[in-house]
Design a protein around this motif. Structure first.
Motif, PDB file in Angstrom:
ATOM      1  N   GLY A   1       0.795  -1.219   0.000  1.00  0.00           N
ATOM      2  CA  GLY A   1       0.000   0.000   0.000  1.00  0.00           C
ATOM      3  C   GLY A   1       0.827   1.270   0.000  1.00  0.00           C
ATOM      4  O   GLY A   1       0.293   2.361   0.231  1.00  0.00           O
ATOM      5  N   ARG A   2       2.134   1.157  -0.303  1.00  0.00           N
ATOM      6  CA  ARG A   2       2.971   2.354  -0.320  1.00  0.00           C
ATOM      7  C   ARG A   2       2.742   3.167  -1.582  1.00  0.00           C
ATOM      8  O   ARG A   2       2.960   4.377  -1.599  1.00  0.00           O
ATOM      9  CB  ARG A   2       4.437   1.956  -0.186  1.00  0.00           C
ATOM     10  CG  ARG A   2       4.719   1.154   1.096  1.00  0.00           C
ATOM     11  CD  ARG A   2       6.172   0.837   1.276  1.00  0.00           C
ATOM     12  NE  ARG A   2       6.926   2.025   1.649  1.00  0.00           N
ATOM     13  CZ  ARG A   2       8.178   2.000   2.114  1.00  0.00           C
ATOM     14  NH1 ARG A   2       8.784   0.835   2.249  1.00  0.00           N
ATOM     15  NH2 ARG A   2       8.801   3.099   2.428  1.00  0.00           N
ATOM     16  N   VAL A   3       2.364   2.507  -2.651  1.00  0.00           N
ATOM     17  CA  VAL A   3       1.913   3.177  -3.873  1.00  0.00           C
ATOM     18  C   VAL A   3       0.681   2.422  -4.342  1.00  0.00           C
ATOM     19  O   VAL A   3       0.495   1.236  -4.037  1.00  0.00           O
ATOM     20  CB  VAL A   3       2.998   3.194  -4.970  1.00  0.00           C
ATOM     21  CG1 VAL A   3       4.137   4.135  -4.621  1.00  0.00           C
ATOM     22  CG2 VAL A   3       3.537   1.794  -5.245  1.00  0.00           C
ATOM     23  N   SER A   4      -0.176   3.096  -5.114  1.00  0.00           N
ATOM     24  CA  SER A   4      -1.437   2.468  -5.500  1.00  0.00           C
ATOM     25  C   SER A   4      -1.311   1.589  -6.735  1.00  0.00           C
ATOM     26  O   SER A   4      -2.149   0.718  -6.969  1.00  0.00           O
ATOM     27  CB  SER A   4      -2.496   3.548  -5.757  1.00  0.00           C
ATOM     28  OG  SER A   4      -2.086   4.388  -6.832  1.00  0.00           O
ATOM     29  N   SER A   5      -0.275   1.803  -7.549  1.00  0.00           N
ATOM     30  CA  SER A   5      -0.111   1.037  -8.784  1.00  0.00           C
ATOM     31  C   SER A   5       1.322   1.198  -9.276  1.00  0.00           C
ATOM     32  O   SER A   5       2.087   2.037  -8.775  1.00  0.00           O
ATOM     33  CB  SER A   5      -1.077   1.540  -9.868  1.00  0.00           C
ATOM     34  OG  SER A   5      -0.746   2.879 -10.230  1.00  0.00           O
ATOM     35  N   GLY A   6       1.661   0.398 -10.292  1.00  0.00           N
ATOM     36  CA  GLY A   6       2.968   0.559 -10.897  1.00  0.00           C
ATOM     37  C   GLY A   6       3.119   1.915 -11.554  1.00  0.00           C
ATOM     38  O   GLY A   6       4.189   2.532 -11.503  1.00  0.00           O
TER      39      GLY A   6
END
Length: 725
Positions: free
Chosen positions: A247-252
């Protein structure tokens, strides 16, 4: 991370910062070993199988690994490039890395930790400073705030707002419900038409494509545009996939716009790019670039210089690749010694450097400490590529190629001056320097140029004869068609049994040449063997390890068990003699036909010398030189067995003294004595001229080859001629 690793990181990274958390907890939050390991593996800076703890050790001990950031929001390379003052401080050795600077100083100065935030700030409208946050809970709920403070946990929320967030255009008020980090950056590169055609169905009705992407598509691995492949990006970059899972970023794509683009990551599959990321340099068309270099090497010496038929007494010309005093190891020393003795005997000298435009004579003379070598090279004529065509050649000049690569040039010059075939100072079977490539093939071809070999060591003579190399390709080679000599050895301090027994400390000396050009000395195999033996407990605390032969100052090499190898670059004579005088075990390997000089020199001191056998030197031949030489098989297990044997014998002080090899009493003037020089080069001054009816450039009638001096005549020191002491 363990407490020990955390404490070490805290001590290494945080020099002056004072924060409310302890150093260990701060290090654990700031420094992500898993992320570090992934990035080191991705860039080929550590081998597969490396653990997180080993990755941390690499980061702390190897400067090349510190260009990789262990923090998801900090870009080490960009930070150094954008802050030259920081980079200069790191290069001067006053600071570990850019992350250290950011933690201690950079954040308070408002320096950005990565390019994306800096770009966002440049495009945003700055908000006013605040004395307090209007709604701290809401501010902390912002994903971008949470990510930043997770990565840099000592920074207080208000500090973050005043130092960074307000410059990114963030207001001191609760964010909109649908806010995402860098949402405007994501929206700017989102292709609604592409997304609708690829990822939406009639069931989605008139839903806004971007909202659909945020709510459903990004989590399902949908790509936001034609040039970014979400599924490939997450499959290829495992650290990104894990960051999404955490959950640190939502997507690549979210990662790409925040960090990936600045880090040089690929947005979609590309064969070259993917290979270079995993194996840097693997796609470089090295052979394509090398074609021109090989052509220049092959054709060096055209057009040819002119010959002055009335120019005076002939000279002996030495053809070197380069003449650099900083790399004048044993082979160059033998060549220089031959030149010194030729000059002393009355021969004129010249030298040609094939790879130097203009060889630096002044630097060579300044660096050279031997007065006889200085005197010879001061009088010697020098030429490089720039002035080769102006060589003052004379009829009868002789030519000695230091390397097989100089034979074609030497042969052409012999044609011009009407001289016999050129000489090759054969000090190794040179194809072993190369892989199975064009350089090796051409190197082997050059040996087919007719020449007279002057061979360094009877061991090498035996190899060349057995493999039918060069002059030995024929079955009817006469003893007067080649010459052989044995390298003069240094006179080193000789230990007595009393001195050995009196020392409490025990010493291992390693011939340590860690540079790529010295791969045949197998430095890396020696380190692997010592690591294994230290892990076995073979060496107690009384043992120390020193390596000699490196070309630069290098850090100690850890071996485990509290042991390390201290690497020394070239030492002056008193320091070297002092170190040699206390050696118990020496390790010197040579994966090549020439046996090297180091084992034979060290065998005169009383040290037990572990060195390897080769096809042209057996264990019996090596042991015949000295009972203190411990032969071993070539390879890791063979070397470990040899070192174990030496360890079992190390306390036999009386035997070690008795088995010292007799110290050589020969200097180079004894090796290249007047009889040797006359037999090989003739009597100075030489006046060899072609036959009167021979056109210029034609080969002259052959003169009788020099008389070969048998081993006894030159007082050889080879294994076959030396009796055990």
């Amino acid at each position: 991370m363990t407490a020990t690793v955390s404490d070490r990181l805290a001590a290494a990274l945080f020099i002056t910062v004072s924060v409310p958390t302890t150093g260990g907890r701060l290090a654990s939050a700031l420094f992500d070993p898993a992320l570090l390991l992934q990035r080191l593996l991705a860039q080929g800076l550590c081998p597969p199988g490396t653990t997180e703890a080993q990755a941390v050790e690499c980061y702390l001990s190897d400067p090349s690994c510190r260009i990789v950031s262990p923090n998801a929001l900090f870009d080490e390379g960009w930070y150094r490039a954008s802050n030259p003052d920081v980079d200069a401080t790191i290069r001067a050795g006053h600071m570990l890395c850019g992350l250290t600077h950011f933690v201690n100083y950079g954040y308070a100065e408002g320096r950005w930790p990565n390019a994306m935030l800096a770009m966002q700030a440049a495009a945003a409208s700055e908000r006013p400073l605040a004395d307090a946050l209007a709604d701290e809970t809401a501010f902390l709920a912002r994903p971008e705030t949470r990510i930043f403070l997770d990565c840099f946990p000592w920074i207080a929320p208000l500090q973050y707002y005043n130092l960074f967030a307000r410059r990114l255009g963030v207001e001191n008020r609760p964010p909109a419900a649908a806010a995402l980090p860098a949402i405007d950056l994501v929206r700017a590169e989102f292709d609604a038409g592409f997304y609708r055609d690829r990822h939406m169905t009639t069931a989605d009705g008139d839903a806004d494509p971007f909202s659909h992407y945020l709510e459903q598509g990004s989590s399902r691995g949908a790509s936001p545009n034609a040039w970014f492949d979400e599924q490939w990006y997450r499959a290829f970059y495992r650290d990104v996939d894990e960051a999404v899972a955490r959950g640190r970023v939502s997507s690549g794509f979210h990662h790409f716009v925040l960090f990936g683009r600045a880090e040089g990551r690929l947005p979609a599959y590309d064969l070259k790019g993917a290979l270079e990321w995993a194996l840097p340099g693997v796609t470089e068309p090295t052979l394509l670039h090398r074609v021109r270099d090989l052509r220049r090497k092959y054709e060096f010496g055209r057009p040819s210089p002119r010959v002055d038929p009335a120019g005076g007494a002939p000279r002996v010309w030495f053809i070197f690749p380069v003449v650099n005093p900083d790399i004048s190891f044993g082979g160059y020393q033998a060549a220089f010694a031959l030149m010194v003795e030729l000059q002393a005997a009355g021969y004129g000298l010249g030298l040609v450097c094939m790879e130097d435009a203009a060889p630096n004579r002044n630097y060579f003379l300044w660096r050279q400490r031997d007065p006889r070598v200085r005197a010879a090279f001061e009088e010697c004529l020098w030429a490089g590529k720039e002035d080769y065509d102006r060589l003052p050649l004379r009829d009868g000049d002789l030519f000695v190629a230091y390397s097989v690569w100089g034979l074609k040039l030497a042969r052409r010059l012999c044609h011009l001056t009407g001289s016999p075939k050129p000489f090759l100072l054969a000090q190794e079977h040179e194809p072993i320097f190369y892989a199975n490539d064009a350089l090796k093939v051409l190197c082997e071809e050059y040996y087919r140029v007719e020449h007279f070999p002057i061979i360094n060591s009877h061991f090498l003579l035996d190899y060349l004869r057995a493999h039918r190399v060069g002059a030995f390709a024929r079955d009817d080679v006469r003893p007067d068609e080649y010459a052989v000599f044995e390298h003069a050895l240094q006179r080193l301090p000789r230990q007595t049994a009393v001195q050995m027994a009196a020392r409490r400390r025990r010493s291992v000396l390693i011939y340590a040449r860690p540079e790529a050009h010295a791969g045949r000395n197998l430095f890396d195999v020696i380190v692997l063997a010592l690591e294994d033996l230290c892990a076995e407990g073979a060496f107690g605390p009384e043992w120390c390890f020193d390596g000699v032969g490196a070309l630069s100052d290098l850090k100690d090499v850890p071996l485990g068990g509290g042991h390390h190898v201290r690497l020394h670059k070239k030492m002056d004579a008193p320091d070297y003699a002092r170190m040699i005088g206390e050696v118990d075990i020496a390790i010197s390997l040579m994966s090549a036909p020439h046996p090297s000089l180091v084992p034979f020199e060290l065998a005169t001191t009383g040290a037990l010398v572990v060195t390897n056998v080769y096809e042209n030197r057996s264990a019996g031949q090596l042991s015949a030189i000295s009972g203190n030489i411990v032969p071993c098989l070539l390879g890791l297990e063979g070397l470990k067995d040899g070192i174990r044997t030496a360890l079992r014998r190390v306390d036999g002080f009386v035997s070690r003294e008795k088995n010292r090899r007799p110290a050589e009493q020969r200097d180079w003037c004894d090796v290249f004595n007047p009889d040797f020089l006359r037999a090989v080069f003739g009597t100075p001054p030489l006046r060899l001229r072609p036959a009167a009816d021979a056109p210029r450039g034609a080969m002259p009638p052959p003169r009788p080859s020099p008389v070969f001096l048998p081993r006894e005549a030159v007082e050889t020191v080879s294994a076959l001629a030396s009796a055990p002491s």
